[in-house]
Motif scaffolding. Sequence first.
Motif, PDB file in Angstrom:
ATOM      1  N   TYR A 144       0.829  -1.205   0.000  1.00 22.16           N
ATOM      2  CA  TYR A 144       0.000   0.000   0.000  1.00 22.16           C
ATOM      3  C   TYR A 144       0.864   1.256   0.000  1.00 22.16           C
ATOM      4  N   LEU A 145       1.975   1.229   0.707  1.00 23.96           N
ATOM      5  CA  LEU A 145       2.884   2.373   0.706  1.00 23.96           C
ATOM      6  C   LEU A 145       3.437   2.613  -0.691  1.00 23.96           C
ATOM      7  N   MET A 146       3.826   1.551  -1.388  1.00 24.22           N
ATOM      8  CA  MET A 146       4.358   1.691  -2.737  1.00 24.22           C
ATOM      9  C   MET A 146       3.312   2.269  -3.686  1.00 24.22           C
ATOM     10  N   SER A 147       2.069   1.837  -3.539  1.00 22.57           N
ATOM     11  CA  SER A 147       1.013   2.374  -4.406  1.00 22.57           C
ATOM     12  C   SER A 147       0.773   3.860  -4.138  1.00 22.57           C
ATOM     13  N   LEU A 148       0.794   4.269  -2.874  1.00 20.76           N
ATOM     14  CA  LEU A 148       0.619   5.685  -2.545  1.00 20.76           C
ATOM     15  C   LEU A 148       1.767   6.529  -3.093  1.00 20.76           C
ATOM     16  N   LEU A 149       2.993   6.040  -2.961  1.00 21.99           N
ATOM     17  CA  LEU A 149       4.147   6.762  -3.500  1.00 21.99           C
ATOM     18  C   LEU A 149       4.061   6.876  -5.011  1.00 21.99           C
ATOM     19  N   THR A 150       3.589   5.831  -5.674  1.00 22.83           N
ATOM     20  CA  THR A 150       3.454   5.869  -7.133  1.00 22.83           C
ATOM     21  C   THR A 150       2.468   6.945  -7.559  1.00 22.83           C
ATOM     22  N   ALA A 200     -12.886   7.818  -7.848  1.00 23.90           N
ATOM     23  CA  ALA A 200     -13.753   7.296  -6.786  1.00 23.90           C
ATOM     24  C   ALA A 200     -13.558   5.792  -6.600  1.00 23.90           C
ATOM     25  N   LEU A 201     -13.493   5.049  -7.707  1.00 21.10           N
ATOM     26  CA  LEU A 201     -13.266   3.611  -7.602  1.00 21.10           C
ATOM     27  C   LEU A 201     -11.890   3.303  -7.014  1.00 21.10           C
ATOM     28  N   GLY A 202     -10.893   4.077  -7.439  1.00 21.47           N
ATOM     29  CA  GLY A 202      -9.555   3.873  -6.893  1.00 21.47           C
ATOM     30  C   GLY A 202      -9.500   4.105  -5.392  1.00 21.47           C
ATOM     31  N   PHE A 203     -10.287   5.042  -4.906  1.00 21.13           N
ATOM     32  CA  PHE A 203     -10.323   5.299  -3.469  1.00 21.13           C
ATOM     33  C   PHE A 203     -11.065   4.198  -2.711  1.00 21.13           C
ATOM     34  N   LEU A 204     -12.123   3.659  -3.320  1.00 17.41           N
ATOM     35  CA  LEU A 204     -12.975   2.695  -2.619  1.00 17.41           C
ATOM     36  C   LEU A 204     -12.467   1.261  -2.710  1.00 17.41           C
ATOM     37  N   LEU A 205     -11.766   0.920  -3.772  1.00 15.64           N
ATOM     38  CA  LEU A 205     -11.376  -0.479  -3.971  1.00 15.64           C
ATOM     39  C   LEU A 205     -10.535  -1.069  -2.837  1.00 15.64           C
ATOM     40  N   PRO A 206      -9.585  -0.331  -2.248  1.00 12.83           N
ATOM     41  CA  PRO A 206      -8.844  -0.941  -1.125  1.00 12.83           C
ATOM     42  C   PRO A 206      -9.735  -1.375   0.024  1.00 12.83           C
ATOM     43  N   ILE A 232       1.790 -12.741  -2.303  1.00  9.21           N
ATOM     44  CA  ILE A 232       2.463 -11.683  -3.073  1.00  9.21           C
ATOM     45  C   ILE A 232       1.528 -11.100  -4.123  1.00  9.21           C
ATOM     46  N   TRP A 233       0.902 -11.968  -4.919  1.00  7.42           N
ATOM     47  CA  TRP A 233       0.060 -11.461  -6.005  1.00  7.42           C
ATOM     48  C   TRP A 233      -1.238 -10.859  -5.478  1.00  7.42           C
ATOM     49  N   THR A 234      -1.771 -11.400  -4.392  1.00  8.69           N
ATOM     50  CA  THR A 234      -2.989 -10.821  -3.811  1.00  8.69           C
ATOM     51  C   THR A 234      -2.725  -9.404  -3.316  1.00  8.69           C
ATOM     52  N   MET A 235      -1.639  -9.217  -2.593  1.00 11.29           N
ATOM     53  CA  MET A 235      -1.322  -7.886  -2.071  1.00 11.29           C
ATOM     54  C   MET A 235      -0.956  -6.913  -3.187  1.00 11.29           C
ATOM     55  N   SER A 236      -0.239  -7.394  -4.198  1.00  7.80           N
ATOM     56  CA  SER A 236       0.130  -6.520  -5.314  1.00  7.80           C
ATOM     57  C   SER A 236      -1.109  -6.059  -6.069  1.00  7.80           C
ATOM     58  N   ALA A 237      -2.029  -6.995  -6.350  1.00  5.64           N
ATOM     59  CA  ALA A 237      -3.250  -6.617  -7.062  1.00  5.64           C
ATOM     60  C   ALA A 237      -4.125  -5.702  -6.211  1.00  5.64           C
ATOM     61  N   TRP A 238      -4.235  -6.020  -4.919  1.00  4.75           N
ATOM     62  CA  TRP A 238      -5.050  -5.197  -4.025  1.00  4.75           C
ATOM     63  C   TRP A 238      -4.540  -3.764  -3.950  1.00  4.75           C
ATOM     64  N   ALA A 239      -3.233  -3.573  -3.983  1.00  5.26           N
ATOM     65  CA  ALA A 239      -2.674  -2.229  -3.859  1.00  5.26           C
ATOM     66  C   ALA A 239      -2.641  -1.484  -5.185  1.00  5.26           C
ATOM     67  N   PHE A 240      -2.361  -2.187  -6.307  1.00 12.24           N
ATOM     68  CA  PHE A 240      -2.086  -1.466  -7.547  1.00 12.24           C
ATOM     69  C   PHE A 240      -3.260  -1.381  -8.502  1.00 12.24           C
ATOM     70  N   LEU A 241      -4.287  -2.183  -8.341  1.00 13.92           N
ATOM     71  CA  LEU A 241      -5.490  -1.942  -9.125  1.00 13.92           C
ATOM     72  C   LEU A 241      -6.116  -0.594  -8.761  1.00 13.92           C
ATOM     73  N   PRO A 242      -6.314  -0.277  -7.490  1.00 17.40           N
ATOM     74  CA  PRO A 242      -6.815   1.062  -7.151  1.00 17.40           C
ATOM     75  C   PRO A 242      -5.857   2.180  -7.564  1.00 17.40           C
ATOM     76  N   ALA A 243      -4.555   1.964  -7.392  1.00  9.89           N
ATOM     77  CA  ALA A 243      -3.594   2.997  -7.777  1.00  9.89           C
ATOM     78  C   ALA A 243      -3.646   3.263  -9.268  1.00  9.89           C
ATOM     79  N   GLY A 244      -3.766   2.194 -10.071  1.00  8.06           N
ATOM     80  CA  GLY A 244      -3.868   2.373 -11.510  1.00  8.06           C
ATOM     81  C   GLY A 244      -5.119   3.136 -11.908  1.00  8.06           C
ATOM     82  N   LEU A 245      -6.238   2.868 -11.235  1.00  7.53           N
ATOM     83  CA  LEU A 245      -7.472   3.590 -11.533  1.00  7.53           C
ATOM     84  C   LEU A 245      -7.356   5.066 -11.169  1.00  7.53           C
ATOM     85  N   MET A 246      -6.742   5.359 -10.033  1.00  8.82           N
ATOM     86  CA  MET A 246      -6.592   6.754  -9.639  1.00  8.82           C
ATOM     87  C   MET A 246      -5.639   7.495 -10.574  1.00  8.82           C
TER      88      MET A 246
END
Length: 275
Positions: A144-150, A200-206, A232-246
């Motif tokens: 989640y930290l990496m997604s926020l920094l991105t 909005a989706l990027g904010f809500l998905l996490p 690994i893949w669950t956490m990566s998808a959970w963090a970066f799908l919302p980040a990609g949408l935002m």
Amino acid sequence: MKRIIGAGGRAFLVAVLIALPALMLHDGSTDRTQMIALLALIAAILTFSEYVSAYPSFLEFRDAGPFNRLRFAALFATVFALTMISRGQIQPTAVSTALGNLGGQVGQAMDFPFSPVRLMVLLVPSDAPQSALSQVRTHAGLAYLMSLLTMLVFVAIVRLLNWPIRRGSFNFWVNLPLFDPTAGGDVLRRLKRDAHVNVALGFLLPFLIPAAMSVVSQLMEPVSLSDPQTLIWTMSAWAFLPAGLMMRGVALMRIADLIEEKRRRAYAQADLQIA
């Protein structure tokens, strides 16, 4: 030739990303290894076919760097860091220990009531050992930290480096091949609407993804977060799908602002000519 070499390099990097956890964790399952190799091959072929063509088919912002490069680099770094942490459970090194300590501290800081990290931690069964709980918290906090920094880096690129027109004009139809201009309504209004929906989706998905996983686990066999590669893949998808949408929402809003500014200049010039 330059396009072919570039497409081949991107395809190779995508294949390495998909195979990275399996290569570093040395999973002895033959079936899983074959499945991962097949997925890596398919992803490499799709990436090569997309970039070797002069015109895009489905990938957005292909010619508006560094949008896609930033997303890929951040995802690659996250998968690598989480893989190193999982590998450190078996073969500890200075790098894996440092990443584990960082992830643990970040996870503890983000593990407060109703936070996305707390919701992911709650997916761990109540009878699971404390080490499994700590591992999930560490992975979730670091991802989640990496997604926020991105997202912060991309916003800085947009605001400070004048993305996407710093290096030249922006071709709308090449960079947004899936956007249908004939769907009806004003293009500017549709862009702003899509931008707001993506943010909005990027904010809500996490928050929604852990809730959905909890509901699914009650209806069928739950996802086992005790398996390192699944974690690994669950956490990566959970963090970066919302980040990609935002990031996509911010990019679409930026394009809408550019179109609105161009329209304003065109209208002002037309008024001067009439006067």
